[in-house]
Design a protein around this motif. Structure first.
Motif, PDB file in Angstrom:
ATOM      1  N   VAL A 439       0.873  -1.261   0.068  1.00 48.47           N
ATOM      2  CA  VAL A 439       0.042  -0.050   0.086  1.00 48.47           C
ATOM      3  C   VAL A 439       0.935   1.235   0.074  1.00 48.47           C
ATOM      4  O   VAL A 439       1.711   1.459   1.016  1.00 48.47           O
ATOM      5  CB  VAL A 439      -0.898  -0.115   1.241  1.00 48.47           C
ATOM      6  CG1 VAL A 439      -1.691   1.266   1.117  1.00 48.47           C
ATOM      7  CG2 VAL A 439      -1.585  -1.560   1.496  1.00 48.47           C
ATOM      8  N   LEU A 440       0.610   1.952  -1.078  1.00 49.62           N
ATOM      9  CA  LEU A 440       1.748   3.297  -1.214  1.00 49.62           C
ATOM     10  C   LEU A 440       1.207   4.331  -0.272  1.00 49.62           C
ATOM     11  O   LEU A 440       0.268   4.415   0.181  1.00 49.62           O
ATOM     12  CB  LEU A 440       1.716   3.517  -2.648  1.00 49.62           C
ATOM     13  CG  LEU A 440       2.277   2.578  -3.690  1.00 49.62           C
ATOM     14  CD1 LEU A 440       1.951   3.176  -4.965  1.00 49.62           C
ATOM     15  CD2 LEU A 440       3.712   2.253  -3.534  1.00 49.62           C
ATOM     16  N   ALA A 441       2.359   5.152   0.112  1.00 50.01           N
ATOM     17  CA  ALA A 441       2.054   6.174   0.890  1.00 50.01           C
ATOM     18  C   ALA A 441       1.007   6.921   0.544  1.00 50.01           C
ATOM     19  O   ALA A 441       0.273   7.564   1.412  1.00 50.01           O
ATOM     20  CB  ALA A 441       3.326   6.870   1.047  1.00 50.01           C
ATOM     21  N   GLU A 442       0.844   7.552  -0.678  1.00 50.71           N
ATOM     22  CA  GLU A 442      -0.440   8.362  -1.175  1.00 50.71           C
ATOM     23  C   GLU A 442      -1.514   7.650  -0.806  1.00 50.71           C
ATOM     24  O   GLU A 442      -2.543   8.373  -0.358  1.00 50.71           O
ATOM     25  CB  GLU A 442      -0.319   8.485  -2.547  1.00 50.71           C
ATOM     26  CG  GLU A 442       0.804   8.894  -3.414  1.00 50.71           C
ATOM     27  CD  GLU A 442       1.886   7.946  -3.541  1.00 50.71           C
ATOM     28  OE1 GLU A 442       1.886   7.147  -4.701  1.00 50.71           O
ATOM     29  OE2 GLU A 442       2.904   7.785  -2.748  1.00 50.71           O
ATOM     30  N   GLU A 443      -1.693   6.430  -0.787  1.00 52.67           N
ATOM     31  CA  GLU A 443      -2.943   5.711  -0.479  1.00 52.67           C
ATOM     32  C   GLU A 443      -3.209   5.655   1.159  1.00 52.67           C
ATOM     33  O   GLU A 443      -4.453   5.842   1.478  1.00 52.67           O
ATOM     34  CB  GLU A 443      -2.862   4.240  -0.930  1.00 52.67           C
ATOM     35  CG  GLU A 443      -2.845   3.740  -2.211  1.00 52.67           C
ATOM     36  CD  GLU A 443      -2.863   2.444  -2.591  1.00 52.67           C
ATOM     37  OE1 GLU A 443      -3.785   1.792  -2.469  1.00 52.67           O
ATOM     38  OE2 GLU A 443      -1.621   2.014  -2.713  1.00 52.67           O
ATOM     39  N   VAL A 444      -2.134   5.484   1.758  1.00 58.41           N
ATOM     40  CA  VAL A 444      -2.105   5.589   3.221  1.00 58.41           C
ATOM     41  C   VAL A 444      -2.728   7.021   3.649  1.00 58.41           C
ATOM     42  O   VAL A 444      -3.600   7.335   4.287  1.00 58.41           O
ATOM     43  CB  VAL A 444      -0.646   5.412   3.844  1.00 58.41           C
ATOM     44  CG1 VAL A 444      -0.835   5.498   5.495  1.00 58.41           C
ATOM     45  CG2 VAL A 444      -0.539   3.912   3.541  1.00 58.41           C
ATOM     46  N   GLU A 445      -2.068   8.193   2.911  1.00 57.23           N
ATOM     47  CA  GLU A 445      -2.367   9.516   3.501  1.00 57.23           C
ATOM     48  C   GLU A 445      -3.911   9.757   2.852  1.00 57.23           C
ATOM     49  O   GLU A 445      -4.803  10.192   3.670  1.00 57.23           O
ATOM     50  CB  GLU A 445      -1.473  10.377   2.494  1.00 57.23           C
ATOM     51  CG  GLU A 445      -1.755  11.706   2.623  1.00 57.23           C
ATOM     52  CD  GLU A 445      -1.153  12.670   1.367  1.00 57.23           C
ATOM     53  OE1 GLU A 445      -0.483  12.236   0.682  1.00 57.23           O
ATOM     54  OE2 GLU A 445      -1.534  13.969   1.413  1.00 57.23           O
ATOM     55  N   ARG A 446      -4.350   9.294   1.813  1.00 57.84           N
ATOM     56  CA  ARG A 446      -5.693   9.574   1.085  1.00 57.84           C
ATOM     57  C   ARG A 446      -6.680   8.876   2.185  1.00 57.84           C
ATOM     58  O   ARG A 446      -7.652   9.426   2.652  1.00 57.84           O
ATOM     59  CB  ARG A 446      -5.716   9.019  -0.070  1.00 57.84           C
ATOM     60  CG  ARG A 446      -6.936   9.449  -0.844  1.00 57.84           C
ATOM     61  CD  ARG A 446      -7.208   9.146  -2.550  1.00 57.84           C
ATOM     62  NE  ARG A 446      -6.884   7.816  -2.554  1.00 57.84           N
ATOM     63  CZ  ARG A 446      -5.817   7.235  -3.162  1.00 57.84           C
ATOM     64  NH1 ARG A 446      -4.760   8.053  -3.725  1.00 57.84           N
ATOM     65  NH2 ARG A 446      -5.681   6.014  -3.466  1.00 57.84           N
TER      66      ARG A 446
END
Ligand code: UDP
Length: 494
Positions: A439-446
């Protein structure tokens, strides 16, 4: 030979000078926190609901799970109507007998049959005491202790299943022998979604437990073997409630199975705060006291959850970018197949350069955390969870919405249920598999930004469920009534 602890009372159990008949129930659980804790809480609930019931919990020791012993020691000190009895050790299964931890645990449990029989025989033949009326009204086994059904049958003791996972998963297990016969190839290779009675929607094979996705593995054979035996029991007690899983429960009620008793939620709200470092507990609580309401996100992946180094770093970047305060239970992967994850000696090497310095005002990182106590704190606004069923029930109890990050056991199905069936969680992943997914950082952030949004419809639904989860336990609530029906059934007919 098992020696019972000394009796401290030989008088009949009395209340207001009336002699009460006592009923003795015996429990046996898989040696894991997620299995044992709800079983102990259920034994406690039974005794609180009807003071005629006293319980003995038979403990299987597993050297790789010292946390279980710490828990029992602390719980034994506070339980009033429960006695814990450690079974003698057996030779552990040898490596050529199993491939998976499921195989190891199922064999280890099976190897205890003689000791369980001997413990039950002793209980039945000893004079009555505070706990023991000389009769055993029921033996409760958990989802992986089905080999003990044989022991109950030999001793003519009614056997019940205690199921610490959701009704949807019970429905899946009961349907597994049919699916096995219907679909001769690997479930993951089938392009059709599965029709499982307890689910309103069809279920994508990718959310099945990892063990079930490899039909050649011993874990699959064990799942099938346990599932086949559930219908041999006199009743199935499930840690859930009608208002949470109405579809699954009504589909179970319509089938010709043993009766299902949804008596939950049974929770240990003190949780590991009791059995872990008190200093850690104090410092977390002090920090939370200084945070605004609903401002902090908790990330915790269960008693057996850990993530790879690259995944940990993506989470770290995502958390930093999301900008919310956080508490993160971060654990090192287990050293071997049978071990549990451990608290990291140092997180410096695991986290991105400078992360700790940059986020020192934003968050806390621990190993195991007192999860239930943290969820109870008003500063917590969201929970990134592995979707173990106890964690889900705890988060609903406190009205904290979950973002789903399933890792092992039946958690992918639980995540699917929470998001797709019940609309009670936000999806990060439904079918995450450690090692083959990132799970990429952008997905975690979103996802964290979505989770922490105070106007979200999921948050409102979770708050509603919070109220319901409490109402069902009150007199005449659905779980209270199910428990009443169970106690009626347990009372031996003279
Ligand atoms: N738990 C905790 N702190 C942790 C990890 C887990 O208190 O750091 C507790 C959690 O509150 C829950 C139980 O351990 O009661 C885990 O049960 P669950 O069914 O959620 O998952 P499992 O660990 O069995 O996969």
């Amino acid at each position: 030979m098992i020696t019972l602890p000394p009796r401290n009372q030989t008088q009949p159990y009395t209340n207001n000078n009336f002699t009460m008949t006592k009923f003795h129930v015996v429990f046996i659980s898989t040696p894991g926190i997620g299995n044992l804790v709800p079983l102990v809480e259920f034994a406690q609930l039974l005794g609180n609901h009807d003071r005629r019931f006293h319980s003995t919990i038979l403990i299987i020791n597993m050297s790789q799970r010292p946390i279980v012993n710490t828990y029992i020691q602390s719980r034994a000190a506070t339980c009033t109507n429960i006695r814990f009895l450690h079974l003698p050790a057996v030779d552990p299964p040898s490596p050529d007998q199993y491939q998976s931890s499921m195989g190891y645990i199922s064999l280890l449990i099976q190897n205890h049959k003689t000791h369980v029989k001997s413990a039950l025989t002793n209980l039945m033949s000893s004079e009555s005491d505070e706990f023991n009326s000389g009769r055993v009204a029921g033996l409760f086994v958990d989802m992986f202790c089905t080999s003990m059904i044989d022991v109950a049958n030999e001793l003519d003791i009614p056997c019940y299943l205690f199921f610490a996972s959701p009704a949807t998963f019970l429905s899946f297990m009961l349907h597994l022998p049919t699916l096995d016969a219907q679909i001769p190839i690997e479930f993951g290779d089938s392009d059709t979604e599965l029709s499982i009675p307890g689910f309103a929607n069809s279920v994508p094979p990718l959310v099945l437990p990892t063990a079930v996705l490899n039909k050649k593995g011993d874990a699959y054979s064990w799942y099938l073997s346990h599932a086949r035996r559930y219908t041999e029991t006199k009743g199935i007690v499930v840690n859930t409630f009608e208002e949470l899983e109405p579809h699954a429960l009504s589909s179970l009620a319509m089938s010709l199975l043993p009766r299902v008793y949804p008596i939950g939620p049974v929770l240990d709200l003190n949780g590991p705060a009791q059995w872990h470092d008190p200093n850690r507990y104090e410092s977390v609580m002090r920090w939370l006291d200084n945070q605004p309401t609903s401002s902090v996100v908790l990330l915790c992946f269960g008693s057996m959850g850990s993530l790879s180094g690259p995944q940990v770093r993506e989470i770290a970047f995502g958390l930093e970018r999301a900008g919310f305060q956080f508490i993160w239970a971060l654990r090192d992967p287990p050293k071997s197949q049978l071990d549990l994850p451990s608290d990291p000696a140092s997180v410096d090497d695991i986290l991105p350069n400078g992360f700790l310095e940059r986020t020192c005002k934003l968050g806390l990182i621990f190993g195991l955390v007192p999860q239930a106590k943290i969820l109870a704190h008003p500063a917590i606004g969201g929970f990134v969870s592995h979707c173990g069923w106890n964690s889900i029930l705890e988060s609903l109890w406190y009205g904290v919405p979950i973002a789903t990050w399933p890792i092992y056991a039946e958690q992918q199905m639980n995540a699917f249920e929470m998001v797709k069936e019940l609309g009670l969680a936000i999806e990060i992943r439904l079918d995450y598999r450690e090692g083959s997914d990132l799970v990429l950082a952008e997905e975690v952030e979103r996802s964290i930004k979505h989770l922490m949004n105070s106007d979200d419809v999921v948050r409102a639904r979770v708050k509603e469920m919070r109220e319901k989860s409490r109402m069902v336990l009150l007199e005449n609530g659905s779980s209270y009534q199910a428990l009443g029906a169970l106690t009626e059934k347990l009372v031996p007919k003279i």
